[in-house]
Design a protein around this motif. Structure first.
Motif: not given
Length: 66
Positions: A29-34, A39-45
Motif C-alpha cells: 500500500g505504501q509503495r503504491t501510494a508513493r 506520478t501526480s508530481v510529474l503530471e503537475d510539472r
C-alpha cells in the motif's frame, strides 16, 4: 579436458536495487501510494509547462508591434 561452465549473473541496475530495497522496507500500500504521488508530481510539472507555453503564445499573439 573440458572448460568449467561459466555462470553469468546480470548485475542489477541502480533503479532495480532501489526498488528491491523499497519492497523490503515498505508494504504494498505504501509503495503504491508513493508511486501514485510521484506520478501526480510529474503530471503537475507537465501541466505547469503547458500553462507557461500557452501564456507565452498568448502574449506573442496579442502584443502590438511597435
Amino acid at each position: 579436458m573440458q572448460a568449467a561452465p561459466v555462470r553469468a549473473t546480470a548485475i542489477p541496475s541502480f533503479t532495480d536495487a532501489l526498488r528491491a530495497v523499497e519492497s523490503l522496507l515498505l508494504s504494498n500500500g505504501q509503495r503504491t501510494a508513493r508511486r501514485n504521488a510521484w506520478t501526480s508530481v510529474l503530471e503537475d510539472r507537465r501541466r505547469a509547462k503547458d500553462r507557461i507555453e500557452a501564456q507565452r503564445v498568448l502574449e506573442q499573439t496579442f502584443t502590438i508591434p511597435s
